[in-house]
Design an enzyme around this catalytic site. Structure first.
Site, short mmCIF file in Angstrom:
data_model
loop_
_atom_site.label_atom_id
_atom_site.label_comp_id
_atom_site.label_asym_id
_atom_site.label_seq_id
_atom_site.Cartn_x
_atom_site.Cartn_y
_atom_site.Cartn_z
CE1 TYR A 95 -4.09 -1.32 -0.19
CE2 TYR A 95 -3.23 -3.24 1.28
CZ TYR A 95 -4.16 -2.73 0.30
OH TYR A 95 -5.29 -3.51 -0.02
CG HIS A 96 5.29 2.71 1.09
ND1 HIS A 96 5.05 4.17 1.71
CD2 HIS A 96 6.40 3.17 0.18
CE1 HIS A 96 6.28 4.96 1.37
NE2 HIS A 96 6.94 4.41 0.64
#
Length: 679
Positions: free
Chosen positions: A312-313
């Site tokens: 998700y980063h």
């Protein structure tokens, strides 16, 4: 017999002709959606003819003029699709082919795709996994169908796509509901709405899915607008649906986290690519405000996104870059302050900082397997925004161009990610360590795994993270998800095999002393028991990990290790484990303790992709702690050519336990090491 067969063939042809005729008649009988002229700014430059025709009551002609205007636009740039370079992968072609038979690809964990019926049942839920049902409504096969149409010119693709598009609208009505953070319906609909429709609303109209469909609409238009099935009447329905989706997103944003950022970035696309809508300026302002505000909230000072999930980063970098790119291409770049771009650059540095030496990504939290090729492709995409970044250039060319990042040792103390490397070579020895802060609901993706790590040597990950297997669903789905989230299936310490009760890891030391790079972290893992873990990277060749369980709590204290698949030997009597690969790239794990310890085999699995798992060796070293005295372990993790030819090793604590420091004496063969630090 021949006559009967001939009659059957004729009957089938008549039925098919009837189906085709019905679909064609539906398209031809469509009347213009008059509401479209109330939501379009008819004073927008280029819409003069549309306005005249509408005011004259000639809405059919006005729709045709509106479609012509959109086809002839030249100043709008969509970075998601280049019509001069369309290509389709084998996987996408399969999705498109299957879609003709109403077999819809929704999720990588469910292949082959399920059949949703000749008369499509959009609420069909064959496996009670939430992602399967949510992602059905992302309609991932629509763009592959469009590519197939563009590449072949075969109208069957456009015909079926327009049918499915209109069928979805008809069978998935938007039901008014209160704004909330989950997308779950609050029951505010009128009494004549069925419970089935209410349930379907929570999946078909969850904000994230709405925003993804919205983002793809301009690509749909580009791909299909040359088809005879893309009629002016259909186009007006299409635009009305774009507006409905955009208006829904702007009034129903998720509360926070990556969903909110996805929704904002995708609504920005709509506001830029469809500027003729009266509300387009409101959409653009809303989304740019959110992106700027949330960047300050969600991105930590070390560059990591606050959900502490590598996948998700990476996705958040994509979101921020895509928003900036579409703004720059269409003249809205002034809406972003200089700090916006500076923060993206810091996020990129954090991204490659947590990659393993070969540039693959550790599977921490909900991250699935992402090999080096993914990272290289991502880094190449970043050069579109940062063409002069020499560190990125170095990484994507394997050091042939650019400049190496300043240090192979990276500490991101706020987010709790640490990286040891022997060098920036892709066959280097490296460890990526995870030990970050606690958090609120936005930590849903982050697992209770503080203190865990991956170690790679010459391209082999000897301690791959367990993965996540699944996201959400019924009891059976959640049972599997929760198994992979357990603390004890990570490379860290537990009390009585229980999940961590407290998560708030602090960095006590990050320093090079003599021949060792040292990391010391401490987490209040359980009530009355904290876990201090000290990592020594010795001579940039091997690791010594010291675990100290400190506090009055009693019970079984264990340190767990999850090895890679393949030939792994567990020598329970010798208190060690080792690999037996015939390529000369092996590793030994041996643990020493002041107290009587037991080495025990445990259940071991690794999930590289959703709904897939592979068996592997797992084990723990445990001590029965029955007093306030700290329980301490020394683990040597030594890369070797062959375990059979390895030298004898021995390790002892040089001093009694102290809150202020640590000393370890280690002997490998004839080589002595003294490892110590003071806090």
């Amino acid at each position: 017999m021949k006559i009967q067969l001939k009659e059957k063939i004729i009957l089938i042809k008549i039925c098919l002709a009837f189906v085709l005729a019905v679909h064609s008649s539906i398209l031809k009988s469509q009347t213009p959606d008059k509401d479209i002229f109330s939501i379009i700014n008819l004073d927008y430059k280029g819409l003069e003819d549309v306005k005249k025709l509408h005011e004259a009551g000639k809405d059919t002609e006005a729709c045709a003029a509106l479609l012509t205007y959109y086809k002839q636009r030249t100043k709008i740039v969509n970075p998601e699709l280049d019509l001069s370079h369309i290509w389709i992968s084998k996987e996408e072609q399969r999705w498109a082919d299957d879609a003709l038979e109403h077999k819809f690809y929704s999720h990588e964990g469910f292949v082959p795709s399920f059949f949703y019926g000749k008369d499509i049942d959009w609420s069909y839920w064959p496996v009670k996994d939430n992602e399967l049902r949510w992602q059905l409504h992302r309609q991932k096969w629509f763009i592959p169908m469009g590519k197939s149409f563009r590449l072949t010119g075969d109208e069957k693709w456009a015909k079926e796509w327009t049918f499915q598009y209109l069928d979805w609208i008809k069978k998935n009505p938007m039901i008014e509901k209160n704004n909330n953070s989950t997308g779950q319906n609050n029951g505010t609909a009128s009494k004549d709405v069925s419970q089935a429709d209410l349930e379907n609303m929570t999946y078909a109209w969850r904000q994230l899915e709405v925003s993804e469909r919205l983002q793809n609409h301009y690509s749909y238009f580009q791909l299909f607008n040359t088809s005879t099935y893309f009629t002016p009447e259909f186009f007006c329905t299409f635009l009305a649906n774009v507006y409905k989706h955009a208006n829904y997103v702007v009034n129903n944003y998720s509360r926070d986290g990556n969903h909110l950022l996805f929704e904002a970035q995708r609504l920005l696309n709509a506001g830029i690519l469809f500027p003729e809508f009266k509300d387009a300026p409101k959409w653009r302002k809303s989304t740019i405000d959110i992106l700027n505000k949330q960047m300050a909230i969600q991105i930590m000072d070390d560059g990591m996104q606050y959900e502490l999930d590598p996948k998700y980063h990476m996705a958040m970098i994509y979101i921020f870059c895509q928003a900036l790119t579409i703004a720059e291409l269409n003249g809205y770049q002034a809406e972003f302050p200089p700090k916006y771009k500076e923060t993206i650059e810091k996020m990129i540095a954090a991204y490659y900082g947590i990659l393993l030496p070969d540039l693959s990504m550790p599977m921490f939290s909900d991250t699935h397997e992402m090999p080096a090729a993914n990272a290289i492709a991502n880094l190449k995409n970043f050069t579109k925004v940062f063409p002069n970044d020499q560190q990125i250039r170095f990484l994507i060319t394997d050091g042939k161009e650019g400049v190496a990042p300043q240090s192979p040792l990276i500490a991101m103390k706020t987010s709790g990610f640490y990286s040891f490397r022997s060098s920036w070579d892709r066959d280097a020895i490296g460890m990526v360590y995870k030990g970050g802060p606690g958090g609120g609901d936005w930590h849903w993706h982050c697992q209770l795994d503080n203190g865990t790590f991956n170690i790679m040597v010459k391209g082999r990950n000897f301690f791959p993270d367990s993965g996540s297997y699944s996201y959400a669903g019924d009891d059976e789905v959640m049972k599997m998800r929760n198994w992979f989230r357990q603390t004890k299936v990570h490379n860290t310490l537990t009390l009585n095999d229980a999940n961590l009760e407290n998560v708030d890891t602090r960095c006590l030391l990050w320093k090079t002393i003599g021949n060792a790079d040292i990391l010391v972290t401490e987490n209040p893992s359980y009530n009355n028991l904290k876990h201090r873990r000290s990592v020594f990277f010795v001579d940039k060749k091997f690791f010594v990990v010291v675990d100290e369980a400190i506090g009055s709590a009693t019970g079984k204290v264990g340190i767990h290790y999850q090895m890679c698949e393949g030939d792994v030997t567990l020598d329970l009597a010798g208190q060690k484990a080792f690999t037996n690969f015939d390529d000369g790239n092996n590793l030994i794990v041996k643990t020493f303790s002041e107290q009587k310890q037991v080495m025990a085999e445990e259940e071991g699995w690794v999930s590289y992709q959703s709904k897939q798992k592979k068996e592997r060796k797992a084990f723990d070293f445990n001590v029965d702690k029955q007093s306030d005295k700290p329980t301490r372990f020394i683990t040597v993790i030594l890369p070797v050519e062959s375990a059979a030819k390895s030298q004898e090793m021995k390790a002892v604590f040089a001093n009694p336990f102290s809150e202020k420091g640590l000393g370890v004496t280690l002997k490998i063969g004839k080589q002595n090491y003294k490892l110590n630090y003071q806090l």
